[in-house]
Design an enzyme around this catalytic site. Structure first.
Site, mmCIF file in Angstrom:
data_model
loop_
_atom_site.group_PDB
_atom_site.id
_atom_site.type_symbol
_atom_site.label_atom_id
_atom_site.label_comp_id
_atom_site.label_asym_id
_atom_site.label_seq_id
_atom_site.Cartn_x
_atom_site.Cartn_y
_atom_site.Cartn_z
ATOM 1 N N CYS A 246 0.911 -1.242 0.225
ATOM 2 C CA CYS A 246 -0.065 -0.103 -0.002
ATOM 3 C C CYS A 246 0.808 0.907 -0.071
ATOM 4 O O CYS A 246 1.425 1.685 1.058
ATOM 5 C CB CYS A 246 -0.842 -0.022 1.038
ATOM 6 S SG CYS A 246 -2.095 1.403 1.269
ATOM 7 N N CYS B 28 -0.377 4.295 2.285
ATOM 8 C CA CYS B 28 -0.336 3.977 3.587
ATOM 9 C C CYS B 28 1.178 4.090 3.876
ATOM 10 O O CYS B 28 1.536 4.725 5.021
ATOM 11 C CB CYS B 28 -0.537 2.457 4.162
ATOM 12 S SG CYS B 28 -2.075 1.795 3.312
ATOM 13 N N ASP B 29 2.268 3.607 3.197
ATOM 14 C CA ASP B 29 3.635 3.405 3.610
ATOM 15 C C ASP B 29 4.429 4.457 2.752
ATOM 16 O O ASP B 29 5.617 4.492 3.358
ATOM 17 C CB ASP B 29 4.095 2.002 3.577
ATOM 18 C CG ASP B 29 3.284 1.015 4.400
ATOM 19 O OD1 ASP B 29 2.721 1.631 5.531
ATOM 20 O OD2 ASP B 29 3.126 -0.064 4.291
#
Ligand code: NDP
Length: 309
Positions: free
Chosen positions: A134, A137-138
């Protein structure tokens, strides 16, 4: 046989939020956590984009907060995997761990989706330490660093473009000699100077000590000019598709060709009366914790309306 008014299947942001709303509406929900308590989010390192946590939060902490909030209002949370359902009868029948059977009036499916991985041992070894599925997200943890994205579809292109805005360099590793993505996404990739697309490359292994430091790739596998190459990278992002966890519901609940549960637009209402779908199992597009939580809220509100009617 035990009977519950509102059964929630899944323990990600959608499931727990459904639990919070359903218990506050006095539906006495029972929630089965499934194989991964806390859902997909627990495979990431830190959550920085969920409103309410200005300093970021560890995924386990955030999911535990949601869990405790659902419990506080009376959601009964149980470990166990829903293994089979029969939605052709009323009340609906549900089997837990292939044996125990219960019935429910309303069911909220919040079983999420699972990112596909290549299946390399080194990929498992470095999960959460340089391997992610992701970018939204990261990606932030790789500012000014070099990363690789695997895949040739729209998700891979989108993630590569997103990461290119943060990172010094992005390799896009594509197994075919062309991208499968839409023309517009392909064009954007071509026009982004710090994306280098490596066509006809497959990943053999990830290298590093504590975290990912590089990847060994094979170029034109099986051809006369086959060659092994190494790239130095700090992060390795999988974008080879997701698998919605909808298999056990497919005999009753309508899904699209990829298996995502179909709902009435803008609602969690499925084709089966009293069955609602929330979160990534019904969302091929946004796949964010906040959108999943929102749809869990909607599912509980719809379940309440349905039970009253
Ligand atoms: P896709 O199934 O479209 O693409 C998956 C990609 O991963 C393909 O290029 C495939 O390669 C590659 N792949 C699969 N397995 C492997 C493997 N083992 N090793 C290497 N590569 C592999 O998935 P997406 O998630 O990209 O997209 C899903 C759907 O969502 C699509 O319909 C897409 O259009 C849509 N979408 C739309 C967006 C938008 O409109 N902005 C954004 C994101 C997704 P190969 O081509 O060789 O099969």
């Amino acid at each position: 046989m035990e009977h519950v008014r509102c059964l929630i299947i899944g323990s990600g942001p959608a499931g727990y939020t459904a639990g919070i709303y359903a218990s506050r509406a006095n539906l006495q929900p029972v929630l089965y956590e499934g194989p991964q308590t806390g859902g997909q989010l627990t495979t990431t390192t830190e959550v920085e984009n969920f409103p309410g946590y200005p300093d970021g939060v560890e995924p386990f902490t955030m999911m535990d907060d949601m869990r405790r909030q659902a419990e506080r209002f009376g959601t009964e949370i149980r470990s166990g995997i829903v293994s089979k359902v029969d939605f052709s009868v009323s009340p609906k029948h549900i089997w837990i761990d292939e044996s125990e059977e219960l019935t429910a009036d309303a069911v909220i499916i919040a079983t999420g989706a699972s990112a596909k991985y290549l299946g390399l041992p080194s990929e498992r070894e470095f999960r959460g330490r340089g391997v992610s599925a992701c970018a939204t997200c990261d990606g932030f943890f790789y500012r000014k660093k070099t990363v690789a994205v695997v895949g040739g579809g729209d998700t891979a292109c989108e993630e590569a473009i997103y990461l290119a805005g943060l990172c010094q360099k992005v390799y896009l590793i594509v197994r075919k000699p062309y991208l499968r993505a839409s023309d517009i996404m392909q064009k954007r990739v071509r026009e982004t100077a710090n994306i280098e697309t490596l066509f006809e490359h497959n990943t053999l292994r990830l290298t590093g000590n504590e975290k990912v430091e590089g990847a060994d790739l094979i170029y034109r596998k099986g051809e006369a000019d086959e060659e092994t190459r190494h790239i130095d990278i700090d992060g390795f992002f999988l974008a080879i598709g997701h698998h919605p966890n909808s298999d056990i519901f497919k005999d009753y609940v309508e899904t699209d060709e990829q298996g995502y549960i179909k709902t009435q637009p803008g609602t969690p209402i499925t084709n089966v009366a009293g069955v609602f779908a929330a979160g990534d199992v019904a969302d091929p597009r946004y796949r964010q914790a906040i959108t999943a939580a929102a749809s869990g809220c909607k599912a509980a509100i719809e379940a309440e309306k349905w039970l009253k009617s």
